[in-house]
Motif scaffolding. Sequence first.
Motif, PDB file in Angstrom:
ATOM      1  N   GLN A 111       0.829  -1.204   0.000  1.00  0.00           N
ATOM      2  CA  GLN A 111       0.000   0.000   0.000  1.00  0.00           C
ATOM      3  C   GLN A 111       0.869   1.263   0.000  1.00  0.00           C
ATOM      4  O   GLN A 111       0.641   2.198  -0.759  1.00  0.00           O
ATOM      5  CB  GLN A 111      -0.922   0.013   1.228  1.00  0.00           C
ATOM      6  N   ILE A 112       1.908   1.273   0.860  1.00  0.00           N
ATOM      7  CA  ILE A 112       2.792   2.443   0.930  1.00  0.00           C
ATOM      8  C   ILE A 112       3.616   2.565  -0.347  1.00  0.00           C
ATOM      9  O   ILE A 112       3.833   3.675  -0.853  1.00  0.00           O
ATOM     10  CB  ILE A 112       3.699   2.364   2.177  1.00  0.00           C
ATOM     11  N   LEU A 113       4.051   1.426  -0.902  1.00  0.00           N
ATOM     12  CA  LEU A 113       4.769   1.474  -2.180  1.00  0.00           C
ATOM     13  C   LEU A 113       3.886   2.082  -3.263  1.00  0.00           C
ATOM     14  O   LEU A 113       4.362   2.845  -4.114  1.00  0.00           O
ATOM     15  CB  LEU A 113       5.215   0.063  -2.590  1.00  0.00           C
ATOM     16  N   GLY A 114       2.608   1.754  -3.206  1.00  0.00           N
ATOM     17  CA  GLY A 114       1.666   2.347  -4.159  1.00  0.00           C
ATOM     18  C   GLY A 114       1.537   3.852  -3.974  1.00  0.00           C
ATOM     19  O   GLY A 114       1.460   4.613  -4.949  1.00  0.00           O
ATOM     20  N   GLU A 115       1.536   4.290  -2.703  1.00  0.00           N
ATOM     21  CA  GLU A 115       1.396   5.719  -2.398  1.00  0.00           C
ATOM     22  C   GLU A 115       2.583   6.531  -2.909  1.00  0.00           C
ATOM     23  O   GLU A 115       2.439   7.715  -3.217  1.00  0.00           O
ATOM     24  CB  GLU A 115       1.255   5.923  -0.883  1.00  0.00           C
ATOM     25  N   ILE A 116       3.765   5.906  -2.982  1.00  0.00           N
ATOM     26  CA  ILE A 116       4.947   6.648  -3.448  1.00  0.00           C
ATOM     27  C   ILE A 116       5.287   6.301  -4.901  1.00  0.00           C
ATOM     28  O   ILE A 116       6.370   6.623  -5.394  1.00  0.00           O
ATOM     29  CB  ILE A 116       6.172   6.416  -2.534  1.00  0.00           C
ATOM     30  N   GLY A 117       4.342   5.645  -5.586  1.00  0.00           N
ATOM     31  CA  GLY A 117       4.498   5.385  -7.013  1.00  0.00           C
ATOM     32  C   GLY A 117       5.453   4.270  -7.373  1.00  0.00           C
ATOM     33  O   GLY A 117       6.057   4.296  -8.449  1.00  0.00           O
ATOM     34  N   CYS A 118       5.598   3.267  -6.500  1.00  0.00           N
ATOM     35  CA  CYS A 118       6.565   2.182  -6.752  1.00  0.00           C
ATOM     36  C   CYS A 118       5.899   0.810  -6.865  1.00  0.00           C
ATOM     37  O   CYS A 118       6.586  -0.216  -6.812  1.00  0.00           O
ATOM     38  CB  CYS A 118       7.608   2.148  -5.640  1.00  0.00           C
ATOM     39  N   ALA A 119       4.589   0.788  -7.016  1.00  0.00           N
ATOM     40  CA  ALA A 119       3.879  -0.493  -7.008  1.00  0.00           C
ATOM     41  C   ALA A 119       4.259  -1.389  -8.190  1.00  0.00           C
ATOM     42  O   ALA A 119       4.220  -2.614  -8.082  1.00  0.00           O
ATOM     43  CB  ALA A 119       2.374  -0.242  -7.006  1.00  0.00           C
ATOM     44  N   GLU A 120       4.641  -0.806  -9.313  1.00  0.00           N
ATOM     45  CA  GLU A 120       4.926  -1.586 -10.520  1.00  0.00           C
ATOM     46  C   GLU A 120       6.405  -1.910 -10.698  1.00  0.00           C
ATOM     47  O   GLU A 120       6.798  -2.462 -11.718  1.00  0.00           O
ATOM     48  CB  GLU A 120       4.411  -0.825 -11.755  1.00  0.00           C
TER      49      GLU A 120
END
Length: 403
Positions: free
Chosen positions: A301-310
């Motif tokens: 979730q936090i990775l998604g918030e900082i734009g690193c989910a992919e």
Amino acid sequence: MLEKKSIDYEKAILVGVITQTQDETKVNEYLDELEFLTYTAGGEVKKRFVQRIDVPNPKTYIGSGKMEEVEHFVNENEIGSVIFDDELTPAQQKNIEKILRCKILDRTGLILDIFAQRAETSYARTQVELAQYEYLLPRLTGLWTHLERQRGGIGMRGPGETEIETDRRIVRDRIALLKKKLMKIDRQMETQRGNRGALVRVALVGYTNVGKSTLMNVISKSEVFAENKLFATLDTTVRKVVIGNLPFLLSDTVGFIRKLPTQLVESFKSTLDEVREADLLLHVVDISHPNFEEHIASVNQILGEIGCAEKKTIMVFNKIDQYHPETIEEDDLVTERTSAHFTLEEWKNTWFNKIGDRALFISALNKENLEEFRKRVYDEVRDIHVTRFPYNNFLYPEHLDEL
């Protein structure tokens, strides 16, 4: 049971609520984590109070009956701190302080306190100070109870209000100053990152206390501080690592946690630039923790918030030496088999089915399966390097016996 050293631990109690959105099991999980946070901060939990309530009381978080129970225990046992599992509003905190007449903390305040203790460098201290001031600003009125006057319009324009407004202005000025200071340091760090050249960048990410720093020490043969407490690492550590003949940069980042305070996510976003700029993420997971799948979700979730989910990611399941599944007796026909009863082999099959060979199972402490880990990291870094520098393929041997 956590081993206590000869330290004066502050007596504390924990308070949580069972609501429509979190059941008793979930609350107990959160309170277990809150107790570990309290221990990390230097406190010793004497008791937990849990109330079943549809929604938290907007005035005092818990109901009046439960509050009386808490008040009685605080007075009888000389409790220094009452810690609430959720973030309290400024009004709730003020009302509770009036009733209990002791230090009132919520999860956010507790995490901020731990970060303040753990910050070693000027950069980390500045980030934490900014987060603390932003958390403090709406709560300043609670600091002036000795100057409080009767509620209402007339009679409220006294020295107390003036002092509060002065204090607010000082805090706002300090916040602005700290933000400018961080912007300056960020520019310096950006320059440093730019000066590292074209080396492939690998970042360790994961929940707090999963063994990232231990793994960093093993891979880079360096001495990064690591201990069995939450948030042992605040400052990002970057090391040049060579596997086989291939150099790359490895960074160890601050651990994530459930209900991470917004103020900390904001002020530490620049630290997480190491994650943003990484070519490969090693998502370290403590497989011995009963709630490791929820930890994975929190980190994602936090990775998604900082734009690193992919980003390209390898899941590194650490602490396999400490994994002990729950057992069911052969003649037990009542107990339902759940994931808590999975063997390590079953977990491997589960994750291999989900993400293929992007899952590794190791023990950084006991150095189990580290050869497989090194080989996999080498292959990933090599692929990235070959893509970036297609004419340098002659650098890589077909077989990596030296690994």
